[in-house]
Design a protein around this motif. Structure first.
Motif, short mmCIF file in Angstrom:
data_model
loop_
_atom_site.label_atom_id
_atom_site.label_comp_id
_atom_site.label_asym_id
_atom_site.label_seq_id
_atom_site.Cartn_x
_atom_site.Cartn_y
_atom_site.Cartn_z
N GLY A 1 0.79 -1.23 0.00
CA GLY A 1 0.00 0.00 0.00
C GLY A 1 0.82 1.27 0.00
O GLY A 1 0.46 2.24 0.68
N PHE A 2 1.91 1.32 -0.78
CA PHE A 2 2.68 2.56 -0.89
C PHE A 2 3.05 2.82 -2.33
O PHE A 2 2.97 1.93 -3.19
CB PHE A 2 3.94 2.52 -0.01
N VAL A 3 3.48 4.08 -2.61
CA VAL A 3 3.86 4.47 -3.96
C VAL A 3 5.20 5.19 -3.91
O VAL A 3 5.64 5.63 -2.84
CB VAL A 3 2.81 5.42 -4.60
N VAL A 4 5.82 5.28 -5.08
CA VAL A 4 7.07 6.04 -5.23
C VAL A 4 6.79 7.17 -6.19
O VAL A 4 6.23 6.95 -7.28
CB VAL A 4 8.22 5.15 -5.75
N ILE A 5 7.22 8.41 -5.82
CA ILE A 5 6.97 9.60 -6.62
C ILE A 5 8.31 10.13 -7.12
O ILE A 5 9.33 10.07 -6.44
CB ILE A 5 6.27 10.68 -5.76
#
Length: 261
Positions: A193-197
């Protein structure tokens, strides 16, 4: 035999008596000599004590005389110092007198060079008038100085106001630059449940920044930042903010939440 013993005893007694008599006379003579010697020694001791007392008296007198000499010596030194001071004062007074005489002679020469009709009394009036004018000019200068100080204070306040305006403009510019952030989601981990920006500290993002994920004109969801690096940010997806029927995907746009509002 008894008669012989008696005779020997008598002889011995006579001999003993003779020696006792001799010893008695010798003892008397020795005793008389000792008494005479003791008297001589006592007399000699008395004479010696008298001499010692005389010497002590002389020493005491010498100490007294020496003390008196020291006192007199200090008095002489004091008198010499006073004399030297008087001589210095006299020389100073003479120098002052010569200086005053020289000043008086110079003043007489200056008076002799004055134009005709000008008197010392007139000079005093002119000097007093000049002093009055100088005092008035000084008073005016003080007023002008106060005006200058007031103007400088006004200029200082105006400078502060100008710097404050410049600071606000810079802050608004920085805020605008920060709010114009355009970043993209480059990776999504649905399991965790995480993202990379693709934006980070170099773009003004910090751990307190609030981020929105958009797609077109729709808001997909919100992010909570975990860590920020130079040009990368890792953020958790807030599930309760994700729009129904949608999910965050790579390529989605990331903007600041306050820009959206």
């Amino acid at each position: 035999m008894t008669k012989v013993l008696f005779i020997l005893s008598a002889v011995i007694i006579l001999v003993s008596a003779f020696f006792a008599y001799q010893n008695g006379r010798e003892f008397t003579r020795v005793r008389t000599s000792v008494i005479a010697l003791n008297n001589d020694v006592k007399k000699a001791l008395d004479d010696a004590n008298k001499i010692v007392n005389d010497v002590n008296g002389v020493v005491t007198n010498i100490g007294t005389v020496q003390g008196e000499l020291d006192v007199e010596g200090e008095k002489v030194k004091s008198q010499k110092l006073k004399l030297a001071q008087i001589e210095n004062d006299l020389k100073r007074d003479q120098d002052l007198l010569e200086s005053n005489n020289k000043k008086l002679a110079d003043l007489r020469q200056k008076l002799d060079k004055l134009p005709k009709g000008m008197k010392p009394e007139t000079m005093v009036e002119e000097i007093n008038s000049m002093k009055k004018s100088t005092a008035e000019l000084q008073a005016q200068a003080e007023l002008k100085k106060k005006d200058v100080v007031a103007e400088e204070e006004k200029m200082g306040q105006a400078r502060k106001d100008y710097e404050e305006v410049v600071r606000k403009i810079e802050d608004r510019k920085k805020s605008f630059d920060r709010n114009s952030l355009v970043a993209r989601v480059v990776a999504v981990n649905d399991a965790w449940g995480f993202v990379v920006i693709d934006a980070g500290q170099s773009s003004g993002i910090n751990e307190a920044t609030k981020l929105l994920v958009t797609r077109g004109t729709h808001t997909v969801g919100k992010l909570s930042i975990i860590s920020v690096q130079g040009n990368r940010t890792v953020a958790n997806i807030l599930p309760e903010t994700v729009a129904s029927g949608m999910s965050i995907a790579p390529g989605d746009r990331v903007i600041l939440e306050n820009l959206y509002h």
